[in-house]
Design an enzyme around this catalytic site. Structure first.
Site, PDB file in Angstrom:
ATOM      1  N   LYS A 177      -3.814  -5.376 -15.237  1.00 57.39           N
ATOM      2  CA  LYS A 177      -4.437  -5.054 -13.948  1.00 57.39           C
ATOM      3  C   LYS A 177      -4.018  -3.621 -13.623  1.00 57.39           C
ATOM      4  CE  LYS A 177      -4.052  -4.641  -9.934  1.00 57.39           C
ATOM      5  NZ  LYS A 177      -4.356  -3.392  -9.192  1.00 57.39           N
ATOM      6  N   GLU A 250       9.852  -2.269 -13.257  1.00 61.19           N
ATOM      7  CA  GLU A 250      10.192  -0.838 -13.288  1.00 61.19           C
ATOM      8  C   GLU A 250       9.688  -0.266 -11.972  1.00 61.19           C
ATOM      9  OE1 GLU A 250      12.015   0.559 -15.394  1.00 61.19           O
ATOM     10  OE2 GLU A 250      11.855  -0.534 -17.274  1.00 61.19           O
ATOM     11  N   CYS A 284       8.054   8.538 -12.075  1.00 63.15           N
ATOM     12  CA  CYS A 284       9.095   7.645 -11.552  1.00 63.15           C
ATOM     13  C   CYS A 284      10.474   8.229 -11.787  1.00 63.15           C
ATOM     14  CB  CYS A 284       8.966   6.276 -12.202  1.00 63.15           C
ATOM     15  SG  CYS A 284       8.919   6.316 -13.990  1.00 63.15           S
ATOM     16  N   GLU A 382      11.398   8.796  -1.447  1.00 67.40           N
ATOM     17  CA  GLU A 382      10.820   9.266  -2.708  1.00 67.40           C
ATOM     18  C   GLU A 382       9.564  10.093  -2.401  1.00 67.40           C
ATOM     19  OE1 GLU A 382       8.931   6.281  -5.153  1.00 67.40           O
ATOM     20  OE2 GLU A 382       9.483   7.316  -6.988  1.00 67.40           O
TER      21      GLU A 382
HETATM   22  P1  NAD Z   1       2.094   0.482  -6.088  1.00 67.18           P
HETATM   23  O1  NAD Z   1       3.264  -0.410  -6.077  1.00 67.18           O
HETATM   24  O2  NAD Z   1       1.413   0.755  -4.813  1.00 67.18           O
HETATM   25  O3  NAD Z   1       0.976  -0.108  -7.057  1.00 67.18           O
HETATM   26  C1  NAD Z   1       1.261  -0.416  -8.407  1.00 67.18           C
HETATM   27  C2  NAD Z   1       0.360  -1.545  -8.851  1.00 67.18           C
HETATM   28  O4  NAD Z   1       0.723  -2.735  -8.175  1.00 67.18           O
HETATM   29  C3  NAD Z   1      -1.128  -1.334  -8.576  1.00 67.18           C
HETATM   30  O5  NAD Z   1      -1.847  -1.803  -9.694  1.00 67.18           O
HETATM   31  C4  NAD Z   1      -1.366  -2.206  -7.360  1.00 67.18           C
HETATM   32  O6  NAD Z   1      -2.692  -2.669  -7.261  1.00 67.18           O
HETATM   33  C5  NAD Z   1      -0.425  -3.354  -7.619  1.00 67.18           C
HETATM   34  N1  NAD Z   1       0.040  -4.069  -6.439  1.00 67.18           N
HETATM   35  C6  NAD Z   1       0.316  -3.571  -5.208  1.00 67.18           C
HETATM   36  N2  NAD Z   1       0.772  -4.554  -4.405  1.00 67.18           N
HETATM   37  C7  NAD Z   1       0.801  -5.697  -5.162  1.00 67.18           C
HETATM   38  C8  NAD Z   1       1.190  -7.036  -4.905  1.00 67.18           C
HETATM   39  N3  NAD Z   1       1.630  -7.420  -3.704  1.00 67.18           N
HETATM   40  N4  NAD Z   1       1.105  -7.934  -5.903  1.00 67.18           N
HETATM   41  C9  NAD Z   1       0.670  -7.568  -7.129  1.00 67.18           C
HETATM   42  N5  NAD Z   1       0.269  -6.308  -7.424  1.00 67.18           N
HETATM   43  C10 NAD Z   1       0.344  -5.390  -6.447  1.00 67.18           C
HETATM   44  O7  NAD Z   1       2.609   1.806  -6.807  1.00 67.18           O
HETATM   45  P2  NAD Z   1       1.814   3.166  -7.103  1.00 67.18           P
HETATM   46  O8  NAD Z   1       1.608   3.855  -5.794  1.00 67.18           O
HETATM   47  O9  NAD Z   1       0.637   2.895  -7.980  1.00 67.18           O
HETATM   48  O10 NAD Z   1       2.883   3.967  -8.000  1.00 67.18           O
HETATM   49  C11 NAD Z   1       3.873   4.754  -7.461  1.00 67.18           C
HETATM   50  C12 NAD Z   1       5.214   4.049  -7.474  1.00 67.18           C
HETATM   51  O11 NAD Z   1       5.476   3.524  -8.764  1.00 67.18           O
HETATM   52  C13 NAD Z   1       6.363   4.971  -7.186  1.00 67.18           C
HETATM   53  O12 NAD Z   1       7.288   4.335  -6.329  1.00 67.18           O
HETATM   54  C14 NAD Z   1       7.017   5.193  -8.537  1.00 67.18           C
HETATM   55  O13 NAD Z   1       8.381   5.536  -8.495  1.00 67.18           O
HETATM   56  C15 NAD Z   1       6.781   3.880  -9.188  1.00 67.18           C
HETATM   57  N6  NAD Z   1       6.811   4.018 -10.646  1.00 67.18           N
HETATM   58  C16 NAD Z   1       7.878   3.499 -11.329  1.00 67.18           C
HETATM   59  C17 NAD Z   1       7.960   3.651 -12.702  1.00 67.18           C
HETATM   60  C18 NAD Z   1       9.136   3.122 -13.475  1.00 67.18           C
HETATM   61  O14 NAD Z   1       9.089   3.082 -14.692  1.00 67.18           O
HETATM   62  N7  NAD Z   1      10.204   2.689 -12.826  1.00 67.18           N
HETATM   63  C19 NAD Z   1       6.944   4.306 -13.381  1.00 67.18           C
HETATM   64  C20 NAD Z   1       5.868   4.811 -12.659  1.00 67.18           C
HETATM   65  C21 NAD Z   1       5.809   4.644 -11.293  1.00 67.18           C
END
Ligand code: NAD
Length: 476
Positions: A177, A250, A284, A382
């Site tokens: 997804k 992650e 990230c 962040e």
């Molecule tokens: P996000 O959490 O808003 O969304 C990520 C994914 O989760 C999307 O596909 C979204 O549709 C889905 N999602 C959101 N709420 C959900 C729920 N309640 N249940 C299931 N799925 C859900 O994150 P983003 O804005 O896309 O990415 C940015 C964030 O991701 C930053 O905080 C960054 O640090 C983190 N990030 C972490 C890593 C790592 O390896 N630790 C890597 C990349 C990004």
């Protein structure tokens, strides 16, 4: 481009044509220009059910192929990515905004192939745990079944590969997804991968967060690989609780870097810059808070400003650019608000901080903020964008305390010309990875994962394979 027998090569336009919604769909706009890139399908929960059912039905056959056949498939998938590298890079650049050049779109597509090949090459044999007169016990690693992968918008192709490559390698099938902000990149990548994989082994369901929630609670999903924000990670823990799913999380980070007084500022400035500004700060494990000893503080600030002046930002398709726009308006607003909070405190904006308000894209200029307190929101939240706060410290104890003061702990770094001194500081940092004289350098052979609220579970390397397998003891 290298010719790969039997593998289709598609340019950006052809790729877009096959992955777009046939009718309707979600309009995806180029974050650099505001122009429409294409229309992504908007899959509903019914589509998720069918994809999971198909992946579930295909899983026993995929597992039965065995490790060497599955590894051969992953290598063939890497061939397909390489054959389609330029089309994929243009798609990624147009949808995500990142430039083709620099450590950006072409680099990301290259990393996809590298991760596939490295993951294909690992060995994970059963372990003989006990073998004596009393008996024998072996530890085997079995597939879970269907793995659900939920990803973010910053490195949409590479992070999808991080999730799917070890899952497939271990005999699971996968339903992804993607982020609603970058569905085309993942659909394009999956189309290319599927040209090299058996049918139904890999599915993409391009829906919003409600589809993510449905996936995280679905009874036929055995394991969830999630990369995204800490808030969404916590929601996934709750959604997956009733079915006791295995999780790899992650999550968000706010990585600290500590510069010791013995560095030569000019020598480390470019590596510091890319540690912070890779993917225009939308990474990230990027350096998001820089702590610099007072003896070298002005030198580091000045050297970073000189490097920043040489890095051009603009439309990703322009070969001269190495920095791009923020991917979306919400992220642009976060960065702008945090820089304003630094200005309100009276911090010194050394470079940037002055976005043009008459531009079509979400460009926020490269920004360095000095003389800022450790309590300012630009430090404690962040920023996930091109704005780096640089905090002065006097003693190592003070720097370590500030670095460890947040609830997250993904990566961190120590910068010094004395390795032993740097290693001593590294041991005191609360983070999943500590880099010395570099930041954010991930490697498919080296385990990667967060400490504290940056998540749990490991990706990459043989340890990463183990997280995509159900341990089973055979005792006799
Ligand atoms: P996000 O959490 O808003 O969304 C990520 C994914 O989760 C999307 O596909 C979204 O549709 C889905 N999602 C959101 N709420 C959900 C729920 N309640 N249940 C299931 N799925 C859900 O994150 P983003 O804005 O896309 O990415 C940015 C964030 O991701 C930053 O905080 C960054 O640090 C983190 N990030 C972490 C890593 C790592 O390896 N630790 C890597 C990349 C990004």
């Amino acid at each position: 481009m290298v010719a790969h027998t039997g593998i289709e090569q598609m340019a950006f336009d052809e790729l877009l044509r096959v992955i777009q919604a046939e009718a309707g769909g979600k309009e995806i706009k180029d974050p650099a220009t505001g122009e429409t890139v294409g229309r992504a399908p908007e899959h509903e929960e019914g589509h998720l059910d069918s994809a999971i059912a198909a992946a579930h039905a295909a899983q026993p056959g995929w597992a039965a192929l065995g490790h060497s056949e599955r590894s051969a498939c992953l290598n063939r998938a890497a061939d397909a990515v390489e054959a389609n590298a330029e089309g994929l890079a243009v798609l990624l650049s147009r949808e995500q905004g990142k430039p083709l050049n620099g450590p950006n779109a072409r680099f990301e597509v290259g990393a996809c192939a590298a991760w596939l090949r490295t993951t294909a090459a690992f060995e994970l044999a059963p372990e003989l745990v006990v073998d004596d007169d009393g008996g024998r016990a072996e530890l085997h690693y079995r597939p879970f079944g269907v793995v659900g992968a939920i990803g973010p918008w910053n490195w949409p192709m590479m992070i999808s590969i991080w999730q799917l490559a070890p899952a497939l390698r271990m005999g699971n099938t996968v339903v992804i997804k993607p982020s609603e902000n970058t569905p085309l990149s993942v659909l394009g990548l999956a189309h290319v991968l599927n040209s090299a994989l058996p049918e139904d082994v890999l599915h993409v369901v391009a829906g919003g967060r409600e589809v993510g929630q449905a996936l995280a609670s679905h009874p036929r999903i055995d394991k969830v690989m999630f990369t995204g924000s800490t808030a969404a990670g916590k929601a996934i823990i709750r959604s997956s609780a009733d079915t006791v799913k295995r999780l790899t999380l992650e999550l968000g980070g706010n990585d600290a870097g500590i510069v010791l007084p013995d560095v030569d500022p000019a020598a480390v400035a470019e590596d510091l810059f890319w540690g912070a500004f890779i993917n225009t700060g939308q990474t990230c494990a990027a350096l998001k808070r820089l702590y610099v000893h007072e003896d070298v503080y002005e030198g580091v600030v000045e050297s970073l400003a000189q490097v920043a002046a040489t890095m051009s930002m603009g439309n990703g398709l322009d070969e001269g650019n190495v920095l791009g726009p923020l991917q979306n308006k919400a992220q642009y607003d976060i960065v702008a608000e945090l820089v304003e909070s630094a200005k309100d405190e009276g911090a010194r904006v050394v470079v940037g901080g002055n976005p043009a308000d008459d531009q079509p894209g979400y460009f926020y200029p490269t920004t360095l903020v000095a003389d800022i307190s450790n309590e300012n929101p630009l430090v404690t939240r962040e920023q996930f964008g091109p704005a780096l706060p640089i905090i002065k410290y006097s003693t190592i104890d003070e720097a370590v305390e500030m670095a460890n003061s947040l609830e997250v702990g993904l990566g961190s770094s120590v910068w010094s010309s004395d390795r032993d001194r740097a290693l001593a500081v590294a041991a005191r940092l609360e983070a999943g990875t500590v880099w010395i004289n570099k930041h954010g350098a991930v490697d498919p052979r080296i385990p990667f994962g967060g400490a504290k609220q940056s998540g749990y579970g490991l990706e990459f390397g043989v340890e990463g394979l183990k997280h995509l397998a159900q341990p089973q003891v055979i005792s006799y």
